[in-house]
Design a protein around this motif. Structure first.
Motif, PDB file in Angstrom:
ATOM      1  N   VAL A 233       0.942  -1.339   0.271  1.00  0.00           N
ATOM      2  CA  VAL A 233       0.033   0.194   0.171  1.00  0.00           C
ATOM      3  C   VAL A 233       0.462   0.996   0.187  1.00  0.00           C
ATOM      4  O   VAL A 233       0.044   2.658  -0.578  1.00  0.00           O
ATOM      5  N   CYS A 234       2.070   1.373   0.512  1.00  0.00           N
ATOM      6  CA  CYS A 234       3.189   2.182   0.312  1.00  0.00           C
ATOM      7  C   CYS A 234       3.675   2.644  -0.842  1.00  0.00           C
ATOM      8  O   CYS A 234       4.149   3.593  -1.232  1.00  0.00           O
ATOM      9  N   CYS A 235       3.963   1.494  -1.267  1.00  0.00           N
ATOM     10  CA  CYS A 235       4.860   2.230  -2.966  1.00  0.00           C
ATOM     11  C   CYS A 235       3.764   2.432  -3.854  1.00  0.00           C
ATOM     12  O   CYS A 235       2.487   1.076  -3.986  1.00  0.00           O
ATOM     13  N   LYS A 236       3.859   2.895  -4.813  1.00  0.00           N
ATOM     14  CA  LYS A 236       3.013   3.286  -5.729  1.00  0.00           C
ATOM     15  C   LYS A 236       2.755   2.383  -6.424  1.00  0.00           C
ATOM     16  O   LYS A 236       1.640   2.305  -7.265  1.00  0.00           O
ATOM     17  N   ASP A 237       3.112   1.678  -7.274  1.00  0.00           N
ATOM     18  CA  ASP A 237       3.086   0.514  -8.554  1.00  0.00           C
ATOM     19  C   ASP A 237       2.726  -0.323  -7.646  1.00  0.00           C
ATOM     20  O   ASP A 237       1.178  -1.013  -7.854  1.00  0.00           O
ATOM     21  N   LEU A 238       2.942  -0.794  -5.940  1.00  0.00           N
ATOM     22  CA  LEU A 238       1.582  -1.853  -5.432  1.00  0.00           C
ATOM     23  C   LEU A 238       0.780  -1.863  -5.525  1.00  0.00           C
ATOM     24  O   LEU A 238      -0.677  -2.285  -5.580  1.00  0.00           O
ATOM     25  N   LEU A 239       0.500  -0.295  -4.953  1.00  0.00           N
ATOM     26  CA  LEU A 239      -1.196   0.172  -4.739  1.00  0.00           C
ATOM     27  C   LEU A 239      -1.945  -0.068  -5.868  1.00  0.00           C
ATOM     28  O   LEU A 239      -3.220  -0.087  -5.968  1.00  0.00           O
ATOM     29  N   LEU A 240      -1.120   0.890  -6.734  1.00  0.00           N
ATOM     30  CA  LEU A 240      -1.675   0.342  -8.300  1.00  0.00           C
ATOM     31  C   LEU A 240      -2.228  -1.483  -8.512  1.00  0.00           C
ATOM     32  O   LEU A 240      -3.432  -1.762  -8.600  1.00  0.00           O
ATOM     33  N   LYS A 241      -1.350  -2.368  -8.275  1.00  0.00           N
ATOM     34  CA  LYS A 241      -2.156  -3.256  -8.046  1.00  0.00           C
ATOM     35  C   LYS A 241      -2.938  -3.772  -7.141  1.00  0.00           C
ATOM     36  O   LYS A 241      -3.996  -5.044  -7.282  1.00  0.00           O
ATOM     37  N   VAL A 242      -2.742  -3.781  -6.251  1.00  0.00           N
ATOM     38  CA  VAL A 242      -3.888  -3.589  -4.857  1.00  0.00           C
ATOM     39  C   VAL A 242      -5.225  -3.053  -5.547  1.00  0.00           C
ATOM     40  O   VAL A 242      -6.435  -3.518  -5.373  1.00  0.00           O
ATOM     41  N   ALA A 243      -5.735  -2.158  -6.234  1.00  0.00           N
ATOM     42  CA  ALA A 243      -6.260  -1.184  -6.525  1.00  0.00           C
ATOM     43  C   ALA A 243      -7.723  -1.892  -7.436  1.00  0.00           C
ATOM     44  O   ALA A 243      -8.377  -2.287  -7.295  1.00  0.00           O
ATOM     45  N   ARG A 244      -6.423  -2.254  -8.558  1.00  0.00           N
ATOM     46  CA  ARG A 244      -6.904  -3.169  -9.230  1.00  0.00           C
ATOM     47  C   ARG A 244      -7.355  -4.695  -9.137  1.00  0.00           C
ATOM     48  O   ARG A 244      -8.302  -5.149  -9.765  1.00  0.00           O
ATOM     49  N   ARG A 245      -6.626  -5.429  -7.848  1.00  0.00           N
ATOM     50  CA  ARG A 245      -7.354  -6.229  -7.321  1.00  0.00           C
ATOM     51  C   ARG A 245      -8.729  -6.099  -6.256  1.00  0.00           C
ATOM     52  O   ARG A 245      -8.838  -7.587  -6.714  1.00  0.00           O
ATOM     53  N   SER A 246      -9.128  -5.188  -6.332  1.00  0.00           N
ATOM     54  CA  SER A 246      -9.803  -4.885  -6.042  1.00  0.00           C
ATOM     55  C   SER A 246     -11.115  -5.394  -6.393  1.00  0.00           C
ATOM     56  O   SER A 246     -12.291  -5.542  -6.687  1.00  0.00           O
ATOM     57  N   MET A 247     -10.420  -5.000  -8.158  1.00  0.00           N
ATOM     58  CA  MET A 247     -12.008  -4.968  -8.882  1.00  0.00           C
ATOM     59  C   MET A 247     -12.079  -6.741  -9.467  1.00  0.00           C
ATOM     60  O   MET A 247     -12.901  -7.750 -10.063  1.00  0.00           O
ATOM     61  N   ILE A 248     -11.403  -8.223  -9.000  1.00  0.00           N
ATOM     62  CA  ILE A 248     -11.274  -9.544  -9.348  1.00  0.00           C
ATOM     63  C   ILE A 248     -12.353  -9.627  -8.129  1.00  0.00           C
ATOM     64  O   ILE A 248     -12.085  -9.876  -7.026  1.00  0.00           O
ATOM     65  N   PRO A 249     -13.130 -10.541  -8.920  1.00  0.00           N
ATOM     66  CA  PRO A 249     -13.885 -11.409  -7.947  1.00  0.00           C
ATOM     67  C   PRO A 249     -13.204 -12.401  -6.863  1.00  0.00           C
ATOM     68  O   PRO A 249     -12.350 -12.683  -6.970  1.00  0.00           O
ATOM     69  N   ASP A 250     -13.981 -12.871  -5.920  1.00  0.00           N
ATOM     70  CA  ASP A 250     -12.985 -12.874  -4.643  1.00  0.00           C
ATOM     71  C   ASP A 250     -12.292 -14.108  -4.856  1.00  0.00           C
ATOM     72  O   ASP A 250     -11.074 -15.288  -4.841  1.00  0.00           O
TER      73      ASP A 250
END
Length: 641
Positions: A339-356
């Motif tokens: 969450v603190c590195c901007k490139d990985l936060l981008l991955k985290v944000a996109r992952r929220s769009m993936i079904p569980d």
């Protein structure tokens, strides 16, 4: 004779051999490089000349150039060295620079004569055009300055800038920085055995890029003159570089035999604390130590004596920490860099769009979406609370494809470029110039995000309607189960100039971090006063509703961040607590009926000096929420559920 002193040449090699080798320069040229730099010998004119038909330029050999000849490596001067944010200032302030750049780029004055129109309005129009055009020819290199890497931009002289591109070049060029003399030149040498006289001198403007997608991305800068196959602007089936471990990121050690939280020695220690037996706190922040005045806490001078350690250094030895210090707690969670590195936060944000059920395959599915033919592929990948963005290390080709699609559709193409790991706006640029973005992508790890083109603005009576951002302080007590609090006070930062989608080089118009500037005004408004003023300006949008949406965003973000094990997600640790600062803006939805929070970044170990100044009990409240079982209704924090 230059080079007589073998020691001087050996000193040169000691400092520069690795740089020469990395550039791919054959060893038989090394001594020539040394000697030509010592003599300041720019002798390319003895071997080649510039020709023009009045519109186009060509550099042509005038004699045979042999790669085996140790003298056929040439110095190409840098006629202008600059920082990306200072282009207009330099063009205005350096005598003759705008005129030279006009001649070099082919961009003339508004009246078309290129040299004679010196009126202020004409010069300003020229500077606007040059600010866009120079990036087609500009190149970059990076140097280490103190503890930071600094990006330096440069323009080669007329000969260097006028060498044409070819898919089968006969010359190679590379910047070279002389460490002792602290200056740079470009080195040029033949890569064919022999270049006959009257041969066009060519180079590869992609700098030898071998990745097909990235090569197409660099060539897209010249899309008006070079045919681009957008089908090449795709990612491979798997990323070639692992973003979770690259650039010094380490796998963090985790305990595999720690007891449950309720029985963990660290939990038992802090939960049993009383004013008579306080929680001992060690911090390397003086202002935090001074702010901890509650009798439940006692500041100590060594981490060896502490129950809770607040460290500004990144910590990654959680397994050893449990083994050696089972009763201690530290202010970091395992793998919180997601969450603190901007490139990985981008991955985290996109992952929220993936079904569980598909999140284990989320990285693979995201690459599929990046390569999708859907017209809305970029929008479909990002949640409502996060701007469209791309990791320029691994995703440059698909960013360029998105840029070109937006260009063809007539959509706004303003973007903000950010380093992965810097804060306070350092190394950050706003631009709509594709060439600038592509060139800066090669300097250091960066992300690029769609610039918020329709932000919610705040009316300042002394200035007008300006950009602002909001900082929420978040307290993470547990990852599994997820237990997050927000501090009930939030902080505002304001731009100092009225907002408009132009003049991206005007810092006080497009940026809001003023508290580290010696000259910019720092506008301060408390959160209660701000909410009252905001609701007067936007009576249909009470802050309570916006706060509710912000809390939804925070919950979604940290849920996504913790849904996978390290290195792709955060891990739970009973010996971890954390304070983060989340910076966000508000934007309008398409029909301007709703204000939508947009997460900009998440900061580890944020600068909370202003919080302590205006809210003296800030750290007392935060640590009580994180370390004790105090009734939170007694302190200004709210659990986000």
């Amino acid at each position: 004779m230059i080079g007589k002193d073998a020691h001087e040449y050996q000193d040169f090699l000691t400092l520069h051999k690795a740089q020469l080798a990395h550039a791919g320069i054959p060893e038989h040229y090394y001594r020539t490089v040394y000697e030509k730099i010592e003599l300041e010998k720019y002798d390319s004119g003895d071997y080649m000349m510039m020709l023009t038909d009045g519109v186009n330029w060509e550099v042509q050999s005038t004699t045979t150039i042999e790669s085996g000849d140790a003298n056929t490596i040439f110095l190409v001067d840098h006629c202008w060295t600059f920082h990306a944010e200072q282009v207009k200032k330099a063009l205005r302030g350096i005598p003759g620079l705008a005129q030279r750049m006009s001649s070099l780029t082919g961009v003339g004055y508004p009246d078309g004569d290129g040299y004679e129109s010196e009126e202020e309005t004409g010069l300003e129009e020229l500077i606007e055009k040059l600010t866009e055009k120079i990036w087609d020819l500009a190149e970059t290199y990076t140097i280490q300055k103190d503890d930071e890497k600094v990006t330096v931009c440069y323009m080669m002289d007329e000969l260097g800038s006028r060498i044409s591109h070819s898919e089968t070049p006969n010359m190679k060029m590379a910047p070279f920085f002389h460490i002792t003399k602290q200056f740079a030149v470009t080195l040029m040498w033949p890569i064919e055995d022999e270049i006959p006289p009257e041969t066009s001198i060519t180079r590869d403007i992609t700098l030898g890029e071998t990745d097909g997608g990235k090569r197409a991305a660099r060539l897209a800068i010249f899309r008006d003159n070079i045919e681009i196959d957008t089908g090449d602007l795709r990612m491979g089936e798997v990323e070639k570089l692992n973003p979770y471990t690259m650039y010094g990121r380490k796998d963090q050690t985790l305990p595999d035999d720690a007891p449950d939280d309720s029985e963990h020695p660290a939990s038992l220690r802090v939960m049993s604390a009383t004013p008579a037996d306080p929680i001992k706190v060690f911090t390397d922040l003086k202002f935090m130590a001074e702010a901890l005045t509650d009798p439940l806490f006692k500041v100590v001078n060594s981490d060896k004596d502490a129950d809770f350690i607040s460290s500004s250094d990144i910590f990654d030895k959680f397994k050893e920490f449990y083994k050696e210090h089972p009763t201690k707690i530290i202010n970091q969670f395992p793998n919180e860099n997601v969450v603190c590195c901007k490139d990985l936060l981008l991955k985290v944000a996109r992952r929220s769009m993936i079904p569980d059920e598909d999140r284990e395959r989320s990285d693979e599915l995201i690459i599929e979406r990046l390569n999708s033919e859907s017209k809305s592929w970029a929008e479909d990948m990002h949640p409502w609370w996060f701007p469209i963005g791309f990791d320029l290390v691994n995703e440059l080709p698909v960013f360029v494809r998105n840029y070109l699609e937006r260009e063809a559709a007539g959509l706004d193409n303003s973007w903000i470029i950010k380093p992965w790991n810097l804060s306070r706006g350092r190394g950050t640029y706003v631009t709509s110039n594709l060439a600038m973005i592509v060139k800066l992508a090669y300097t250091s790890p960066k992300v690029v995000q769609k610039y918020i083109e329709d932000p919610v603005l705040f009316y300042r009576g002394d200035v007008g309607r300006v950009k602002f951002d909001v900082r929420y302080v978040i307290l993470l007590k547990s990852v599994k189960p997820l237990k997050i609090f927000k501090y009930n006070v939030f902080w505002l930062r304001f731009a100092n100039k009225p907002f408009a989608l132009d003049e991206f080089d005007k810092y006080e118009k497009h940026f809001i971090v003023m508290n580290y500037s010696e000259t910019a005004e720092l506008k301060q408004i408390g959160d209660l006063e701000f909410m009252e003023m905001f609701e007067q300006q936007y009576p249909d949008h009470p802050w309570e509703g916006i706060d509710r949406r912000i809390c939804e965003m925070i919950k979604e973000c940290f849920t996504s961040a913790s849904c996978l094990p390290p290195p792709r997600g955060m891990a739970h640790s009973a010996q971890s607590r954390a304070i983060y600062a989340l910076d966000m803006m508000l934007k309008w939805n398409e029909d301007k009926t709703e204000m939508v929070p947009q997460l900009l970044e998440c900061n580890f170990n944020p600068d909370n000096q202003r919080a302590c100044k205006y809210h003296p009990n800030f750290y007392n409240h935060c640590l009580k929420a994180l370390l004790s079982d105090v009734d939170i209704s007694e302190i200004p924090v709210t659990e986000i559920s």
